[in-house]
Every structure is written in structure tokens, then in C-alpha cells.
Scaffold this motif. Structure first.
Motif, PDB file in Angstrom:
ATOM      1  N   THR A 166      22.424  54.724  51.563  1.00  0.00           N
ATOM      2  CA  THR A 166      21.894  53.811  51.221  1.00  0.00           C
ATOM      3  C   THR A 166      22.009  52.470  51.060  1.00  0.00           C
ATOM      4  N   ASP A 167      21.889  51.384  51.342  1.00  0.00           N
ATOM      5  CA  ASP A 167      22.675  50.164  50.785  1.00  0.00           C
ATOM      6  C   ASP A 167      24.596  50.572  50.872  1.00  0.00           C
ATOM      7  N   ASP A 168      24.471  50.945  51.730  1.00  0.00           N
ATOM      8  CA  ASP A 168      26.505  50.778  52.082  1.00  0.00           C
ATOM      9  C   ASP A 168      26.602  52.011  50.697  1.00  0.00           C
ATOM     10  N   ALA A 169      26.268  53.206  50.140  1.00  0.00           N
ATOM     11  CA  ALA A 169      26.613  53.555  49.301  1.00  0.00           C
ATOM     12  C   ALA A 169      26.033  55.189  50.029  1.00  0.00           C
ATOM     13  N   VAL A 170      26.749  55.889  49.441  1.00  0.00           N
ATOM     14  CA  VAL A 170      25.883  57.809  49.881  1.00  0.00           C
ATOM     15  C   VAL A 170      25.033  58.202  49.057  1.00  0.00           C
ATOM     16  N   SER A 171      24.391  58.286  49.653  1.00  0.00           N
ATOM     17  CA  SER A 171      22.838  58.805  48.429  1.00  0.00           C
ATOM     18  C   SER A 171      22.815  60.258  48.673  1.00  0.00           C
ATOM     19  N   GLY A 172      23.173  60.494  49.083  1.00  0.00           N
ATOM     20  CA  GLY A 172      22.488  62.448  49.624  1.00  0.00           C
ATOM     21  C   GLY A 172      23.127  63.133  50.507  1.00  0.00           C
ATOM     22  N   VAL A 173      22.640  64.652  49.865  1.00  0.00           N
ATOM     23  CA  VAL A 173      23.606  65.840  51.181  1.00  0.00           C
ATOM     24  C   VAL A 173      21.945  66.543  51.195  1.00  0.00           C
ATOM     25  N   ILE A 174      21.612  66.831  52.579  1.00  0.00           N
ATOM     26  CA  ILE A 174      20.779  67.172  52.863  1.00  0.00           C
ATOM     27  C   ILE A 174      21.253  68.583  54.086  1.00  0.00           C
ATOM     28  N   ASP A 175      19.807  69.515  54.225  1.00  0.00           N
ATOM     29  CA  ASP A 175      20.082  70.623  55.066  1.00  0.00           C
ATOM     30  C   ASP A 175      20.706  71.947  54.633  1.00  0.00           C
ATOM     31  N   TRP A 176      20.182  72.648  53.230  1.00  0.00           N
ATOM     32  CA  TRP A 176      20.848  73.167  52.924  1.00  0.00           C
ATOM     33  C   TRP A 176      20.763  74.430  52.788  1.00  0.00           C
ATOM     34  N   ALA A 177      20.197  75.376  54.544  1.00  0.00           N
ATOM     35  CA  ALA A 177      20.239  76.486  54.636  1.00  0.00           C
ATOM     36  C   ALA A 177      21.125  77.497  55.273  1.00  0.00           C
TER      37      ALA A 177
END
Length: 423
Positions: free
Chosen positions: A335-346
Motif C-alpha cells: 500500500t502506498d508503495d510500501a510492502v504492507s502484508g503477507v497473506i495465504d499461510w495454508a
């Protein structure tokens, strides 16, 4: 003691006061509040009123609330009633409507609210006889069940709000592992398609609360919404997937994140059901055996030695840290040119940390990859293994195409295998 209620006119403005006994006796228009209490997964707290209530005794309700007292604002009244009836304190109110209700028992201006609350529920014995959390779907089903008698005013005043929330469900993925829905623009629901995926999702619900505090970016913290059929829900992690032009600064944020993840104690996975080193080793051995049997024969003969060497090297990879296990650009958000999160941890398991660097070092843009490598401090042996995992990526597409009868995916995957092995 006879409480004094705040009266309201037909323009929903305060208009004098009257003792509560007179309000009931003459059915005067007064002010009242209704607070829908939801937990972090969006479930609604449903309760049954005591048999001694002066209005609608013994009926079910899905809102806490009551009469607005003299000189009390609707917001203050909502906070007081939620605290008195259910022990809900310290949560922010969000007004969802104002309307007027009337029948032979009561007539009032209704100020309606929603609140998210994860603390303990404590009933007021004079007000509440029973209660439980329900999903919106379950509540909707109970409202249609004649054996569940709900108060008519909440049905009339807050029922439309409930219907509107039920309609805010959008299917966003119909993948091989899970069906995924976006709910109310706030939550992500996942429904496993296979038994092993069910177990992975359950393990994720136990692992992620332990990891969240150790990681410098947002991650989903899912919970079980429904046991059968299983639905796992988490708050949406906002952002868009990173792209080929992502910067070195963005890469550095991901590199720092992966360093924190791989430095987390492996014991954080104990008792969660996350695949440990032995289980992930068995799973990897079975996968590589399948690759050898079903992908290798489809490759040009001159690539068989390189394919055999790759499978052998990956088979011997260490399994020493908790890893995401399936990290690609679609799972890294900014978001806003900054890495904000990491998803999908199954796919999280105890495995080779290099697997999480495969795409980041070999498939991402050069600036992003350089940022990852510098922040993570990538050792030479880890870099070599990350490249091996990257080479193995298209092999998964081939077997997925075989499983789903997608010849186009088989062909595309084989092209990717050949291209990466030759390079």
C-alpha cells in the motif's frame, strides 16, 4: 426506582421527559437504542430476554439496548446499555441507522449501532437469560424458524441491516485448494476443497496468533467461523500484490519480514498441527517421486540429467525453520508503495528457509530482489537452494494441470520447466 425516560418528537428530536412507568402505560414516543455486538470474526451475539422483562419477555434478540434516560445522548445510552446487559465496554460504536418503531406495547425512536468486541460477555441477570455467538447466516436462519421467537422491533429496525450485510459476499477465488469469498469488504472466508487442506487451515488458525507479534508486517490471523462444513475467516489484509517494478525499499521490507519469520523459534509451531520437519520431509519425498514419474518423462531427453540432479538436490534440503511455503507476488501486498502484508499461510510448515526466497530472489524484479537479499543477509548456500526451488516452480503447474484435466496448464508448465532448466 422509576427511571425517567427521554421523550422524542416525530422529527426524532428530544421533547421532554416522563417516568418510565408512564411511558409504558401511555405508550409514549421515547428514545431507545439497539446495539448489535459482533466479535472479531463478524459473528453476532444473540440472547434471550428474561421472563420478567416488561416488554417482550422471554423472546430472543440480536441487539442489546433499552430506553434512553433523561438528558442522556443516544451514544451514551448505547454504551450504558451494552455494558449493563452484556458487559461490553471499551469498544467503539458505529451508528448504523435511526428509525421509528411502534406497536401496541412500545413506541420509540430507534438509534441503532454496531460494535466489535472480543472481551468476555457478562449477562445482567435481570435482563438476559441465555446467549451465544451466531454467524449472520445462522442468525438469518433462526429468524425464519417459527420455533425461535424474536422481538419484533429488532426484526423491523435491524433486520434490513442484517439483510444488507448478508448480501455483501463476493466470490474472489475458486481455486484447487479453497473457495474464497470476500465478506462485507472486511473479512476473507476460506472453504477447503480437500481433507488435507482442511487440516492445513486448522493448523493456520493455531499458528498465526503466535507468529503475528513476531513479524513486522501484517499477516492474517484466522479463526474457525463454522466447524462443519469448515469455514475459516480472517480480517482482510489491505493492499495490492507487488509488481515487477517494485523497488529495492519494498524488497528490503520483505527481506526483513522473512528474516524475522525464519528467526522465529520453531517451537512456535508445536501443537498447532503445522507439518513438522518429519512430516514435511515425507510430503516432499512423495511430491518429488511424483515429479520424477509424471513430469520428467515429458521433458526432452537431454534435460533428464539436469532434472534428476535438481530433484536430488531439493530432496536433501534442510528443514530447520517455520516457512510460509508458497511465497509469490500474489501473496505479498503493498500500500502506498510500501510492502504492507503477507497473506495465504495454508502451506506453512517447518522446512527449508530458501523456499521462501525462491521467487523473491529469482522471479522478482532486480531492484526488489537486491533489497530482499540485503535485508535478509542471504548466505551463498541459501541462495543456491532458493534457485533450485525456483527451478522447481513450474513442475507444480504440470501436476496441477494433470489433476484438473487442464492440458493447457500441463503444456504451459512444461514450457516453464524446460526454459528454467536450460537457462
Amino acid at each position: 426506582m422509576d427511571e425517567v425516560a427521554q421523550l422524542y418528537d416525530d422529527q426524532h428530536r428530544p421533547a421532554g421527559t416522563a417516568p418510565r412507568s408512564r411511558v409504558r402505560r401511555e405508550n409514549l414516543r421515547h428514545g431507545a437504542t439497539g446495539v448489535v455486538v459482533r466479535d472479531r470474526l463478524g459473528r453476532v451475539y444473540v440472547h434471550r430476554r428474561t421472563d420478567t422483562k416488561d416488554v417482550y419477555p422471554g423472546l430472543y434478540d440480536f441487539a442489546a439496548g433499552g430506553v434512553i434516560l433523561a438528558d442522556e445522548t443516544p451514544d451514551d445510552s448505547a454504551r450504558r446499555e451494552a455494558a449493563e446487559e452484556l458487559g461490553v465496554t471499551g469498544a467503539s460504536l458505529r451508528r448504523i441507522g435511526v428509525a421509528e418503531y411502534g406497536d401496541e406495547q412500545t413506541r420509540y425512536v430507534s438509534f441503532q449501532y454496531e460494535v466489535t468486541y472480543d472481551g468476555p460477555i457478562r449477562w445482567q441477570p435481570e435482563e438476559v437469560a441465555w446467549g451465544t455467538w451466531m454467524t449472520l447466516e445462522e442468525l438469518s436462519e433462526r429468524l425464519r424458524d417459527p420455533e425461535w421467537s424474536f422481538v419484533p422491533d429488532s426484526r423491523a429496525m435491524i433486520g434490513p441491516w442484517l439483510a444488507g450485510r448478508l448480501a455483501e459476499r463476493v466470490a474472489v477465488d475458486d481455486g484447487w485448494d479453497c473457495r474464497v469469498d470476500l465478506v462485507e469488504g472486511r473479512w476473507v472466508d476460506r472453504f477447503p476443497r480437500r481433507e488435507e487442506v482442511r487440516e492445513w487451515l486448522l493448523a493456520e488458525t493455531r499458528l498465526m496468533p503466535r507468529l503475528e507479534a513476531l513479524l513486522p508486517l501484517q499477516v492474517p490471523v484466522p479463526g474457525v467461523l463454522v466447524d462443519e462444513p469448515l469455514c475459516v475467516r480472517h480480517r482482510i489484509v489491505t493492499g495490492e500484490p507487488v509488481t515487477a517494478d517494485s523497488t529495492a525499499e519494498e524488497g528490503a521490507r520483505l527481506g526483513a519480514f522473512l528474516r524475522a519469520l525464519h528467526d522465529a523459534p520453531v517451537t512456535a509451531a508445536d501443537g498447532t498441527g503445522v507439518r513438522d520437519a518429519a512430516a514435511s520431509g515425507r510430503e516432499l519425498h512423495a511430491l518429488l517421486t511424483r515429479f520424477a514419474a509424471e513430469v520428467r518423462p515429458r521433458l526432452p531427453a537431454d534435460l533428464h540429467p539436469a532434472a534428476d540432479d535438481l530433484l536430488s538436490r531439493v530432496r536433501d534440503a534442510p528443514r530447520t525453520t517455520i516457512v510460509h511455503g508458497d511465497l509469490g507476488p500474489q501473496h505479498v501486498l503493498r500500500t502506498d508503495d510500501a510492502v504492507s502484508g503477507v497473506i495465504d499461510w495454508a502451506d506453512a510448515h517447518v522446512g527449508d528457509p530458501a523456499i521462501d526466497l525462491a521467487w523473491a530472489l529469482n522471479g522478482a524484479g532486480s531492484a526488489f530482489a537486491a533489497g530482499v537479499a540485503e535485508a535478509y543477509v542471504v548466505a551463498d548456500d541459501v541462495r543456491r537452494r532458493a534457485h533450485d526451488w525456483h527451478l522447481l516452480g513450474p513442475w507444480h503447474e504440470v501436476t496441477y494441470g494433470l489433476d484438473t484435466g487442464r492440458d493447457d496448464l500441463v503444456a504451459s508448465g512444461l514450457r516453464g520447466v524446460v526454459r528454467r532448466l536450460r537457462v
